[in-house]
Design an enzyme around this catalytic site. Structure first.
Site, PDB file in Angstrom:
ATOM      1  N   ASP A  91      35.060  50.403  74.058  1.00 43.47           N
ATOM      2  CA  ASP A  91      36.158  51.186  74.664  1.00 43.47           C
ATOM      3  C   ASP A  91      36.529  50.773  76.094  1.00 43.47           C
ATOM      4  O   ASP A  91      36.678  51.628  76.976  1.00 43.47           O
ATOM      5  CB  ASP A  91      35.810  52.691  74.651  1.00 43.47           C
ATOM      6  CG  ASP A  91      35.628  53.241  73.242  1.00 43.47           C
ATOM      7  OD1 ASP A  91      35.704  52.457  72.279  1.00 43.47           O
ATOM      8  OD2 ASP A  91      35.395  54.454  73.113  1.00 43.47           O
ATOM      9  N   ASP A 118      39.011  53.310  71.147  1.00 44.13           N
ATOM     10  CA  ASP A 118      39.314  54.720  70.908  1.00 44.13           C
ATOM     11  C   ASP A 118      40.815  54.791  70.620  1.00 44.13           C
ATOM     12  O   ASP A 118      41.627  54.264  71.398  1.00 44.13           O
ATOM     13  CB  ASP A 118      38.947  55.503  72.190  1.00 44.13           C
ATOM     14  CG  ASP A 118      38.449  56.912  71.920  1.00 44.13           C
ATOM     15  OD1 ASP A 118      37.857  57.158  70.845  1.00 44.13           O
ATOM     16  OD2 ASP A 118      38.635  57.779  72.796  1.00 44.13           O
ATOM     17  N   HIS A 166      43.463  57.515  69.257  1.00 44.49           N
ATOM     18  CA  HIS A 166      43.739  58.876  68.801  1.00 44.49           C
ATOM     19  C   HIS A 166      45.227  59.120  68.523  1.00 44.49           C
ATOM     20  O   HIS A 166      46.083  58.688  69.303  1.00 44.49           O
ATOM     21  CB  HIS A 166      43.335  59.886  69.876  1.00 44.49           C
ATOM     22  CG  HIS A 166      41.877  59.897  70.210  1.00 44.49           C
ATOM     23  ND1 HIS A 166      40.904  60.058  69.258  1.00 44.49           N
ATOM     24  CD2 HIS A 166      41.218  59.793  71.405  1.00 44.49           C
ATOM     25  CE1 HIS A 166      39.708  60.053  69.861  1.00 44.49           C
ATOM     26  NE2 HIS A 166      39.877  59.879  71.156  1.00 44.49           N
ATOM     27  N   HIS A 186      43.949  61.192  75.876  1.00 46.12           N
ATOM     28  CA  HIS A 186      43.547  59.828  76.248  1.00 46.12           C
ATOM     29  C   HIS A 186      43.620  58.917  75.038  1.00 46.12           C
ATOM     30  O   HIS A 186      43.538  59.369  73.899  1.00 46.12           O
ATOM     31  CB  HIS A 186      42.121  59.817  76.825  1.00 46.12           C
ATOM     32  CG  HIS A 186      41.084  60.198  75.802  1.00 46.12           C
ATOM     33  ND1 HIS A 186      40.799  61.505  75.500  1.00 46.12           N
ATOM     34  CD2 HIS A 186      40.296  59.441  75.000  1.00 46.12           C
ATOM     35  CE1 HIS A 186      39.879  61.539  74.552  1.00 46.12           C
ATOM     36  NE2 HIS A 186      39.558  60.305  74.222  1.00 46.12           N
ATOM     37  N   LYS A 194      38.551  53.826  66.184  1.00 49.89           N
ATOM     38  CA  LYS A 194      37.874  55.083  65.836  1.00 49.89           C
ATOM     39  C   LYS A 194      38.614  56.245  66.488  1.00 49.89           C
ATOM     40  O   LYS A 194      39.401  56.041  67.406  1.00 49.89           O
ATOM     41  CB  LYS A 194      36.419  55.042  66.328  1.00 49.89           C
ATOM     42  CG  LYS A 194      36.341  54.895  67.828  1.00 49.89           C
ATOM     43  CD  LYS A 194      34.953  54.585  68.306  1.00 49.89           C
ATOM     44  CE  LYS A 194      34.889  54.435  69.794  1.00 49.89           C
ATOM     45  NZ  LYS A 194      35.234  55.658  70.540  1.00 49.89           N
ATOM     46  N   CYS A 208      30.444  57.184  74.317  1.00 49.11           N
ATOM     47  CA  CYS A 208      30.642  56.241  73.220  1.00 49.11           C
ATOM     48  C   CYS A 208      29.587  55.137  73.172  1.00 49.11           C
ATOM     49  O   CYS A 208      29.191  54.705  72.084  1.00 49.11           O
ATOM     50  CB  CYS A 208      32.063  55.690  73.274  1.00 49.11           C
ATOM     51  SG  CYS A 208      33.247  56.992  72.828  1.00 49.11           S
TER      52      CYS A 208
HETATM   53  C1  VGL Z   1      34.936  58.511  75.033  1.00 43.41           C
HETATM   54  C2  VGL Z   1      35.203  60.760  75.450  1.00 43.41           C
HETATM   55  C3  VGL Z   1      36.220  60.828  74.540  1.00 43.41           C
HETATM   56  C4  VGL Z   1      34.218  57.234  75.338  1.00 43.41           C
HETATM   57  C5  VGL Z   1      35.949  58.579  74.099  1.00 43.41           C
HETATM   58  O1  VGL Z   1      34.766  56.149  75.058  1.00 43.41           O
HETATM   59  O2  VGL Z   1      33.077  57.307  75.870  1.00 43.41           O
HETATM   60  N1  VGL Z   1      34.565  59.607  75.696  1.00 43.41           N
HETATM   61  N2  VGL Z   1      36.588  59.736  73.876  1.00 43.41           N
HETATM   62 ZN    ZN Z   2      38.337  59.779  72.679  1.00 35.33          ZN
END
Ligand code: VGL
Ligand code: ZN
Length: 208
Positions: A8, A46, A48, A81, A106, A151
């Site tokens: 990420d 990530d 979403h 995010h 993901k 993550c």
């Molecule tokens: C993450 C919070 C929400 C991460 C992803 O990449 O650590 N943290 N989504």
């Molecule tokens: Zn996230």
């Protein structure tokens, strides 16, 4: 066979991003250097949809960083995010991407969060990452990226459970809470993972 897994490293997790990880940008030069030492580099992203239930904005009256029960799992409510196809979800331009062979996305199901690059938080659905790595004869997995207490942590736990020898490269990881990352290191170590520094990999080949 060893592989480097970039977790990420996206604009929204970097300073000025929607869910900024303190000092997140400091890992970039280290990660770029590390990539030269691996024959296989894989990344997670990530990714979403706007209506994702991990966003506080999708729960009337709730504030960011509050926790709720989401289908039986404790869920931290995050700022919006890494929304699909937005600049915040992109890998930062400073990250060298030419060696990344595959990207595993993901967090696409709006009803469940997915911290790990291997499974959603309920362990209901696999991303295919473990089988991909096994198909490439990977036995040792080196993790870098953001955030160390979310993550990276959940990816490391799943990787250990999937039978990989796991290494956290500490100076190529930053966390939302540096305190929580201390507990992460203890937990991963107790599970058989190892915490190392990039120098132990870079010195095997480079002279600088
Ligand atoms: C993450 C919070 C929400 C991460 C992803 O990449 O650590 N943290 N989504
Ligand atoms: Zn996230």
């Amino acid at each position: 066979m060893r592989a480097l897994l970039l977790i990420d490293i996206q604009n929204d997790f970097l300073p000025d991003g929607a869910l900024a990880v303190p000092e997140g940008d400091q890992i970039i030069p280290v990660v770029n250097k590390l990539q030269e030492e691996f024959n296989l580099v894989v990344a997670t992203q990530d990714w979403h949809p706007p209506q994702h239930k991990s966003f506080a904005s999708n729960h009337a009256g709730k504030n960011v960083f509050e926790t709720i029960d989401l289908h039986g799992l404790e869920q931290v409510l995050w700022p919006d995010h890494c929304i699909q196809e937005t600049e915040g979800a992109n890998f930062t331009k400073d990250l060298k991407a030419n060696k990344i062979e595959a990207i595993f996305r993901k967090g696409t199901n709006p009803e469940i969060d997915s911290y790990s690059g291997f499974y959603d938080n309920g362990h209901l659905k696999s991303t295919g990452l473990a089988d991909y790595l096994r198909g490439k004869q990977v036995t040792q997995l080196y993790l870098v990226g953001l955030a160390g207490d979310y993550c990276v942590y959940f990816s490391a736990k799943d990787a250990i459970q999937e039978g990989f020898e796991v290494f956290l490269i500490e100076d190529a990881i930053r966390s939302l809470s540096a305190d929580d990352f201390k507990k992460v290191k203890e937990d991963i170590t107790s599970m058989g993972g190892k915490v190392i520094q990039s120098g132990s990999i870079l010195k095997t080949k480079n002279t600088n």
